[in-house]
Design a protein around this motif. Structure first.
Motif, PDB file in Angstrom:
ATOM      1  N   VAL A 149       0.791  -1.575   0.075  1.00  0.00           N
ATOM      2  CA  VAL A 149      -0.111   0.237  -0.056  1.00  0.00           C
ATOM      3  C   VAL A 149       0.702   1.329  -0.548  1.00  0.00           C
ATOM      4  O   VAL A 149       0.202   2.176  -0.850  1.00  0.00           O
ATOM      5  CB  VAL A 149      -1.259   0.449   1.390  1.00  0.00           C
ATOM      6  N   GLY A 150       1.950   1.616   0.613  1.00  0.00           N
ATOM      7  CA  GLY A 150       2.632   2.291   1.094  1.00  0.00           C
ATOM      8  C   GLY A 150       3.234   2.911  -0.493  1.00  0.00           C
ATOM      9  O   GLY A 150       3.466   3.330  -0.995  1.00  0.00           O
ATOM     10  N   GLY A 151       3.748   1.335  -0.992  1.00  0.00           N
ATOM     11  CA  GLY A 151       4.990   1.553  -2.145  1.00  0.00           C
ATOM     12  C   GLY A 151       3.630   1.918  -3.565  1.00  0.00           C
ATOM     13  O   GLY A 151       4.282   2.533  -4.114  1.00  0.00           O
ATOM     14  N   ALA A 152       2.938   1.851  -3.140  1.00  0.00           N
ATOM     15  CA  ALA A 152       1.625   1.991  -4.823  1.00  0.00           C
ATOM     16  C   ALA A 152       1.178   3.668  -4.128  1.00  0.00           C
ATOM     17  O   ALA A 152       1.085   3.880  -5.668  1.00  0.00           O
ATOM     18  CB  ALA A 152       0.495   1.297  -4.423  1.00  0.00           C
ATOM     19  N   LEU A 153       1.419   4.191  -2.600  1.00  0.00           N
ATOM     20  CA  LEU A 153       1.256   5.579  -3.109  1.00  0.00           C
ATOM     21  C   LEU A 153       2.208   6.253  -3.402  1.00  0.00           C
ATOM     22  O   LEU A 153       2.090   7.137  -3.856  1.00  0.00           O
ATOM     23  CB  LEU A 153       0.642   5.463  -1.534  1.00  0.00           C
ATOM     24  N   ILE A 154       3.549   5.581  -3.590  1.00  0.00           N
ATOM     25  CA  ILE A 154       5.043   6.714  -4.171  1.00  0.00           C
ATOM     26  C   ILE A 154       4.176   7.343  -5.072  1.00  0.00           C
ATOM     27  O   ILE A 154       4.593   9.002  -5.330  1.00  0.00           O
ATOM     28  CB  ILE A 154       5.726   6.032  -3.921  1.00  0.00           C
ATOM     29  N   PRO A 155       4.101   6.208  -6.331  1.00  0.00           N
ATOM     30  CA  PRO A 155       3.991   6.971  -7.889  1.00  0.00           C
ATOM     31  C   PRO A 155       3.323   7.328  -8.192  1.00  0.00           C
ATOM     32  O   PRO A 155       2.712   8.988  -8.321  1.00  0.00           O
ATOM     33  CB  PRO A 155       4.075   6.167  -8.579  1.00  0.00           C
ATOM     34  N   LEU A 156       2.033   7.757  -6.931  1.00  0.00           N
ATOM     35  CA  LEU A 156       0.879   8.509  -6.927  1.00  0.00           C
ATOM     36  C   LEU A 156       0.982   9.319  -7.209  1.00  0.00           C
ATOM     37  O   LEU A 156       0.125  10.742  -7.246  1.00  0.00           O
ATOM     38  CB  LEU A 156      -0.309   7.537  -6.165  1.00  0.00           C
ATOM     39  N   LEU A 157       1.590   9.708  -5.502  1.00  0.00           N
ATOM     40  CA  LEU A 157       1.365  11.197  -4.560  1.00  0.00           C
ATOM     41  C   LEU A 157       3.051  11.846  -5.587  1.00  0.00           C
ATOM     42  O   LEU A 157       2.817  13.060  -5.725  1.00  0.00           O
ATOM     43  CB  LEU A 157       1.670  11.045  -3.329  1.00  0.00           C
ATOM     44  N   ALA A 158       3.589  11.152  -5.688  1.00  0.00           N
ATOM     45  CA  ALA A 158       4.994  12.218  -6.444  1.00  0.00           C
ATOM     46  C   ALA A 158       4.855  12.132  -7.341  1.00  0.00           C
ATOM     47  O   ALA A 158       5.748  13.617  -8.112  1.00  0.00           O
ATOM     48  CB  ALA A 158       6.257  10.756  -6.111  1.00  0.00           C
ATOM     49  N   LEU A 159       4.390  11.369  -8.692  1.00  0.00           N
ATOM     50  CA  LEU A 159       4.100  11.577  -9.802  1.00  0.00           C
ATOM     51  C   LEU A 159       2.981  12.177 -10.363  1.00  0.00           C
ATOM     52  O   LEU A 159       2.737  11.601 -11.716  1.00  0.00           O
ATOM     53  CB  LEU A 159       5.359  10.550 -10.967  1.00  0.00           C
ATOM     54  N   GLY A 160       1.899  11.231  -9.646  1.00  0.00           N
ATOM     55  CA  GLY A 160       0.799  11.051 -10.239  1.00  0.00           C
ATOM     56  C   GLY A 160       0.060  10.050 -10.964  1.00  0.00           C
ATOM     57  O   GLY A 160      -1.175  10.014 -12.071  1.00  0.00           O
TER      58      GLY A 160
END
Length: 502
Positions: A311-322
């Motif tokens: 979950v934390g890993g998947a949120l990385i590209p979402l928050l950082a790069l959309g």
């Protein structure tokens, strides 16, 4: 220092009674949603997005993130108790969780799943906080050829899922890959193997396959062996795993959390792939690999730590790069847009309170999952203290309702029964059903990445691309290592002499 200061401010803000209430509600809804077969984390989040419209943007996103995190634990409840994974990511949890229940150790199975989920989720949240931007940039450098290598590495886990017969596991995974070819071609847009039926245009969905192969097949197995006697698990131990047992699997918890976070970063990989890879690695590195599939706490911990940390890993590209890292993140993008927010680098500059509120809520959500899970486990365990005459029809009903609820489709219900028959037949002849699910999960990624890689760089791209070559080499070693080790063990067995003692 600025990061820690912003995070501290966000944690203090969570003490507000409204935020606390929203998080508690989100965690409870997430656990319940995850425990209901057919309601994946993405579905649970999607169901609540419309209700978040009238809420403050920060509260709404905290609610949805709490549901997202808690749903990954919720899926393990039915996986452990009735061999029915509540979410696709909990499929690997069935391998050792359900045998623990059959041994009367449901408490240890649920306790291990709970602890692993919370520790894995917290680890993923910490990595998200400190490495959000640099890790997302690294993940975007993966070429289609490298993604193909990652998918093949995931398929190589069949060496551990074969329960001693790798050849049968390979045949089962090929069945899964063939099933995934039905429907729309991802490159050319041509319909394949639909036999003129518009019901097969999208192929077979994952949820009917999952429910059929894992849950319905068990019902058919039990029906085949039914004697008419009322059999029930009278003694169900609600005792949690001891401190010594947890210490024994500490390495597995850390390793699986790292694997889950890394796999979660890759867009499209997801929690299901993370849990299968982690389970495979745990079995290979265990001092007692023969216990896997028979109630090993390591097996439960590996799957749950990986799917929750993703979950934390998947949120990385979402928050950082959309860029959405999973199906649930794609739903979250819709929630951001609904509240006039655009995930990406500008979000950190323009709305730092929301970003750090999400960071803090992930950590607190894992604490709440642990507290609620500790008190809820005893209630959950009571569901298996009923007679077989009630339990197995109930499993069938839950599986069919869960399958129907995803798309409101009678075809999906029929598919679920069909996959149940397939799983029953496979088990009768010693073929494990889990690799079939793995083939269905990874089939699209394998085909799409392979064909894109060939289009962009020709067939030579798989060894000219260094990253792709290394991952493919590791996949081959992972698949053939058990065979090589078995052959080497036979060569080292001393030949007995026919001569008698002198």
């Amino acid at each position: 220092m600025e990061l820690l200061g912003n995070l501290g401010t966000a944690l203090i803000a969570l003490l507000d009674w409204q935020v606390t209430l929203v998080m508690v509600v989100g965690v409870i809804l997430g656990i319940l949603g995850g425990a209901m077969p057919g309601i994946s984390p993405s579905t649970a989040v999607a169901l609540l997005v419309p209700f978040s419209y009238t809420m403050d943007a920060r509260l709404a996103l905290i609610l949805l993130v709490a549901i997202y995190q808690a749903a990954n634990y919720g899926g393990s409840i039915t996986a452990v108790l009735i061999n029915t994974p509540g979410t696709p990511a909990a499929a690997a949890t069935c391998f050792d969780g359900y045998p623990l229940t059959l041994q009367g150790k449901a408490g240890k199975g649920l306790g291990t799943a709970l602890l692993a989920s919370c520790l894995g989720g917290t680890f993923g949240a910490i990595i998200l906080i400190f490495f959000c931007v640099p890790l997302a940039r690294a993940a975007l450098k993966f070429s289609p050829a490298a993604y193909f290598g990652l998918a093949i590495f995931g398929l190589a886990t069949v060496a551990s899922l074969g329960m001693g017969n790798i050849l049968k596991a390979v045949v089962a995974v090929l069945i899964g890959l063939l099933i995934k070819t039905i429907g729309l071609d991802p490159i050319s847009g041509i319909y394949r193997f639909t036999f003129g039926s518009d019901l097969l245009y999208d192929g077979f969905a994952l949820i009917p396959a999952l429910m059929g192969l894992f849950a319905v097949s068990v019902v058919f197995e039990k029906f085949e062996k039914w004697t008419g006697l009322d059999i029930r698990l009278e003694k169900i131990d609600t005792k949690l795993p001891s401190f010594e047992e947890i210490l024994k699997i500490k390495g597995c918890l850390l390793r699986s959390s790292i694997i889950g976070t890394i796999v979660g970063i890759f867009p499209g990989a997801g929690a299901t792939i993370a849990s299968f890879i982690s389970y495979d690695v745990a079995k290979r590195t265990s001092k007692e690999p023969e216990k896997f599939g028979k109630g090993a706490l390591e097996g439960v911990a590996a799957s749950e730590a990986a799917n929750s940390s993703s979950v934390g890993g998947a949120l990385i590209p979402l928050l950082a790069l959309g860029i959405p890292g999973s199906a649930t993140d794609a739903v979250l993008i819709g929630a951001f847009i609904l509240h006039d927010l655009v995930p990406g680098p500008l979000l950190f500059r323009d709305h730092p309170g929301i970003v750090y509120g999400i960071f803090a809520s992930l950590i607190v959500a894992n604490v709440l999952v642990y507290l609620i899970g500790m008190y809820g486990n005893r209630a959950f365990i009571k569901m298996v203290c009923v007679s077989d005459a009630v339990l197995y029809p109930l499993i069938m009903v839950v599986a069919l309702i869960g399958t129907y609820s995803v798309n409101n489709s009678l075809f999906d219900m029929g598919s679920c029964i069909g996959f149940g028959i397939l799983g029953w037949i496979l088990k009768r002849y010693g073929y494990p059903p889990a690799p079939v699910v793995l083939g269905i999960v990874l089939g699209k990624l394998v085909e799409y990445s392979f064909r894109r890689g060939v289009i962009m760089g020709g067939y030579t791209v798989f060894y000219t691309d260094t990253l792709a070559f290394v991952v493919l080499l590791l996949a081959m070693l992972s698949l053939f290592y058990p065979l090589i080790r078995a052959g080497w063990s036979r060569l080292r067995v001393p030949v007995r002499s026919n001569e008698g003692p002198k």
